[in-house]
Design a protein around this motif. Structure first.
Motif, short mmCIF file in Angstrom:
data_model
loop_
_atom_site.label_atom_id
_atom_site.label_comp_id
_atom_site.label_asym_id
_atom_site.label_seq_id
_atom_site.Cartn_x
_atom_site.Cartn_y
_atom_site.Cartn_z
N LEU A 87 2.63 -15.58 7.20
CA LEU A 87 2.70 -14.51 8.20
C LEU A 87 4.11 -14.34 8.75
CD1 LEU A 87 -0.58 -14.93 10.28
CD2 LEU A 87 -0.10 -13.38 8.39
N THR A 88 4.79 -15.43 9.05
CA THR A 88 6.13 -15.33 9.64
C THR A 88 7.11 -14.59 8.73
OG1 THR A 88 5.79 -17.33 10.96
CG2 THR A 88 8.07 -16.65 10.56
N PRO A 89 7.18 -14.88 7.42
CA PRO A 89 8.10 -14.11 6.57
C PRO A 89 7.75 -12.62 6.51
CG PRO A 89 7.47 -16.15 5.48
CD PRO A 89 6.60 -16.03 6.68
N LEU A 90 6.46 -12.29 6.52
CA LEU A 90 6.08 -10.87 6.51
C LEU A 90 6.53 -10.19 7.79
CD1 LEU A 90 2.49 -10.90 4.94
CD2 LEU A 90 4.70 -10.72 3.81
N ARG A 91 6.31 -10.86 8.92
CA ARG A 91 6.74 -10.28 10.20
C ARG A 91 8.27 -10.14 10.24
NH1 ARG A 91 3.09 -14.10 12.77
NH2 ARG A 91 1.11 -13.09 13.28
N ASN A 92 8.97 -11.15 9.73
CA ASN A 92 10.44 -11.10 9.74
C ASN A 92 10.95 -9.90 8.95
OD1 ASN A 92 10.56 -13.40 11.29
ND2 ASN A 92 10.93 -14.78 9.57
N PHE A 93 10.28 -9.59 7.85
CA PHE A 93 10.69 -8.43 7.06
C PHE A 93 10.48 -7.14 7.85
CE2 PHE A 93 8.98 -4.95 4.40
CZ PHE A 93 10.16 -4.56 3.79
N LEU A 94 9.30 -7.00 8.45
CA LEU A 94 8.99 -5.77 9.17
C LEU A 94 9.84 -5.60 10.42
CD1 LEU A 94 5.09 -5.83 8.90
CD2 LEU A 94 6.66 -4.36 7.65
N THR A 131 6.32 -0.75 -0.02
CA THR A 131 6.41 -2.17 0.36
C THR A 131 6.13 -2.36 1.84
OG1 THR A 131 8.06 -2.59 -1.38
CG2 THR A 131 7.93 -4.18 0.42
N LYS A 132 6.69 -1.51 2.65
CA LYS A 132 6.49 -1.61 4.09
C LYS A 132 5.03 -1.38 4.45
CE LYS A 132 6.44 0.67 8.32
NZ LYS A 132 5.62 1.81 8.80
N ASN A 133 4.42 -0.34 3.89
CA ASN A 133 3.02 -0.01 4.22
C ASN A 133 2.07 -1.13 3.81
OD1 ASN A 133 3.83 2.46 5.27
ND2 ASN A 133 3.54 3.54 3.34
N TRP A 134 2.24 -1.65 2.59
CA TRP A 134 1.32 -2.69 2.12
C TRP A 134 1.59 -4.02 2.82
CZ3 TRP A 134 -3.09 -1.79 0.21
CH2 TRP A 134 -3.31 -0.66 -0.57
N THR A 135 2.83 -4.27 3.18
CA THR A 135 3.12 -5.49 3.94
C THR A 135 2.41 -5.46 5.29
OG1 THR A 135 5.28 -5.75 2.86
CG2 THR A 135 4.94 -6.92 4.93
N GLU A 136 2.42 -4.31 5.94
CA GLU A 136 1.72 -4.17 7.21
C GLU A 136 0.22 -4.41 7.05
OE1 GLU A 136 4.34 -1.06 9.92
OE2 GLU A 136 2.83 -0.26 8.54
N ARG A 137 -0.36 -3.83 6.02
CA ARG A 137 -1.81 -3.96 5.82
C ARG A 137 -2.20 -5.40 5.47
NH1 ARG A 137 -3.76 1.08 2.17
NH2 ARG A 137 -5.78 0.12 2.64
N ILE A 138 -1.41 -6.03 4.60
CA ILE A 138 -1.70 -7.43 4.23
C ILE A 138 -1.53 -8.34 5.44
CG2 ILE A 138 -0.87 -9.37 2.83
CD1 ILE A 138 -0.20 -7.34 0.63
N LEU A 139 -0.49 -8.08 6.23
CA LEU A 139 -0.25 -8.88 7.43
C LEU A 139 -1.43 -8.78 8.39
CD1 LEU A 139 1.57 -10.55 9.32
CD2 LEU A 139 2.56 -8.40 10.11
N ARG A 140 -1.86 -7.56 8.67
CA ARG A 140 -2.97 -7.37 9.61
C ARG A 140 -4.24 -8.03 9.13
NH1 ARG A 140 -0.79 -2.01 10.21
NH2 ARG A 140 -2.28 -1.27 8.65
N GLN A 141 -4.56 -7.88 7.83
CA GLN A 141 -5.80 -8.46 7.33
C GLN A 141 -5.73 -9.98 7.26
OE1 GLN A 141 -8.46 -6.62 7.06
NE2 GLN A 141 -9.65 -8.47 6.63
N THR A 142 -4.56 -10.53 6.99
CA THR A 142 -4.41 -11.99 7.00
C THR A 142 -4.61 -12.52 8.41
OG1 THR A 142 -2.82 -11.82 5.17
CG2 THR A 142 -2.93 -13.91 6.33
N GLU A 143 -4.11 -11.79 9.39
CA GLU A 143 -4.33 -12.19 10.78
C GLU A 143 -5.82 -12.18 11.11
OE1 GLU A 143 -0.20 -10.62 12.92
OE2 GLU A 143 -1.94 -9.28 12.75
N VAL A 144 -6.54 -11.19 10.59
CA VAL A 144 -8.00 -11.14 10.81
C VAL A 144 -8.68 -12.33 10.14
CG1 VAL A 144 -10.09 -9.83 10.33
CG2 VAL A 144 -8.04 -8.64 11.08
N LEU A 145 -8.20 -12.69 8.95
CA LEU A 145 -8.78 -13.82 8.23
C LEU A 145 -8.57 -15.12 9.02
CD1 LEU A 145 -9.98 -15.15 5.63
CD2 LEU A 145 -7.63 -15.32 4.80
N LEU A 146 -7.37 -15.31 9.52
CA LEU A 146 -7.06 -16.55 10.22
C LEU A 146 -7.66 -16.58 11.63
CD1 LEU A 146 -3.32 -17.03 9.19
CD2 LEU A 146 -5.37 -17.99 8.12
N GLN A 147 -7.77 -15.42 12.26
CA GLN A 147 -8.34 -15.36 13.60
C GLN A 147 -9.27 -14.14 13.69
OE1 GLN A 147 -9.95 -16.01 16.37
NE2 GLN A 147 -8.24 -17.39 16.87
N PRO A 148 -10.56 -14.32 13.39
CA PRO A 148 -11.49 -13.18 13.38
C PRO A 148 -11.71 -12.57 14.76
CG PRO A 148 -12.38 -15.07 12.15
CD PRO A 148 -11.20 -15.55 12.92
#
Length: 383
Positions: free
Chosen positions: A129-136, A37-54
């Protein structure tokens, strides 16, 4: 002292010189699921950040502002910047010319697209993004801390087990009855004294083992409860994922509506321009329903508008041509621009036919007792 013993126990485990207290299968599964869960949350978070801000530089800047607990400065979107350039170009090249007027129209559309993108980024950041960061940065740090503590408790327990094992072995050796023929009476006294000492050492080791076992069990229970809370994390992330999809759907729907409005405006623009009359997309006859449904509808341009005389045609007097009629399925909703056109609803079936001399990008459509011109790009002609 306990830390020293734990370190020594860990070293012995690595070299295979000490036994290791194993966790049960359920606990190991909880650990594996938490790590995943932690590993995939990190990867999804990073790629979503890339999507929102290339732009990676902009992402680094936002990260630094966030760490410094300062407000991120407002940044224009690419669409808004393009709108600004187009408006400035129209002002300099002539806002009353056909090109200048078109630049202004496209500029307004790009500005609306930029505003929609800004709203989407803001909504996605808060709801996803905020809930994912809060978890990590919150729950996961707590879990990691308790897991490290559990690891230390386990090493302490293993060290106590090893100490008790050695003490029992020494006690057994000291209590061995000596050979009466070869051992002097003095050795009997030494043997009895050593046996008593090792007996005390065994008692002490057993007491330490009970304490270590209690602390390990307590810490294992705390860690287990936190790991089982990963299920609640999944539920929360699932809800956030739905919110993200909803905001993304809204964003793309807004983009589609803005561009469709822009194309309609360009199609009704009274200016003329010289361009190819060749259609930009393949003929409908060579386009499969799946491909056609996935293609954005194109509102006819100025060159495809019906001649002035045809717009004044009395539709009640129009009859199907000798070539006959065909059925067509509507691909997208279409809002009639005037009384000569027929409004369309996606997925409905209508009857269509062409008239001699009629623009090839338009057909006459009939639905019940209503008829009017319809753009062919909104239709899938059925055989």
């Amino acid at each position: 002292a306990l830390a020293t013993k734990s370190c020594a126990s860990f070293t012995e485990e690595k070299f295979g010189q000490a036994e290791k207290t194993e966790l049960d299968a359920h606990f190991e599964n909880l650990l594996a699921r938490a790590d995943s869960t932690k590993n995939w949350t990190e990867r999804i978070l990073r790629q979503t950040e890339v999507l929102l801000q290339p732009n990676p530089s902009a992402r680094v800047e936002e990260f630094l502002y966030e760490k410094l607990d300062r407000k991120v400065p407002s940044r224009v979107t690419n669409g808004e910047l393009l709108a600004q350039y187009m408006a400035e170009a129209a002002s300099e090249l002539g806002p009353t010319t056909p090109y200048g007027k078109t630049l202004l129209m496209v500029s307004e559309a790009e500005k609306r697209l930029g505003a929609a993108e800004r709203d989407f980024i803001h909504t996605a950041s808060i709801s996803f993004l905020t809930p994912l960061r809060n978890f990590l940065e919150g729950d996961w740090k707590t879990i990691s801390k308790e897991r490290r503590l559990l690891q230390n408790r386990r090493l302490d327990l293993d060290a106590c087990k090893a100490r008790l094992k050695k003490a029992k072995a020494a006690e057994a050796k000291a209590s061995t009855v000596p050979d009466f023929q070869e051992t002097r009476p003095r050795n009997y006294i030494l043997s009895a004294s050593a046996s008593a000492l090792w007996n005390d050492e065994v008692d002490k080791a057993e007491q330490e083992l009970r304490v270590a076992q209690t602390e390990f069990d307590r810490q294992a229970e705390v860690t287990r409860l936190l790991l089982e809370g990963i299920s609640s994390t999944h539920v929360n992330h699932l809800r956030c994922l739905h919110e993200f999809v909803k905001s993304q759907t809204t964003y793309y729907a807004q983009c589609y509506r803005h561009m469709l409005d822009l194309q309609k405006q360009l199609g009704r623009f009274p200016g003329t321009f010289v361009g190819t009359t060749e259609p930009a997309s393949p003929p409908l006859s060579s386009t499969s329903p799946t491909t056609a449904a996935a293609t954005m509808p194109v509102v006819p341009t100025v060159a495809s508008l019906a001649p002035p005389g045809e717009a004044a045609l009395c539709l009640e007097e129009v009859a199907p041509s000798a070539s006959g009629t065909r059925k067509a399925r509507v691909l997208y909703d279409y809002e009639a621009a005037d009384s000569s056109e027929l409004a369309l609803l996606a997925d409905e079936l209508i009857t269509v036919y062409s008239l001699p001399g009629m623009d090839p990008d338009w057909l006459i459509g009939e639905r019940g007792n209503k008829k009017g011109k319809v753009p062919v790009t909104y239709l899938e002609l059925l055989s």
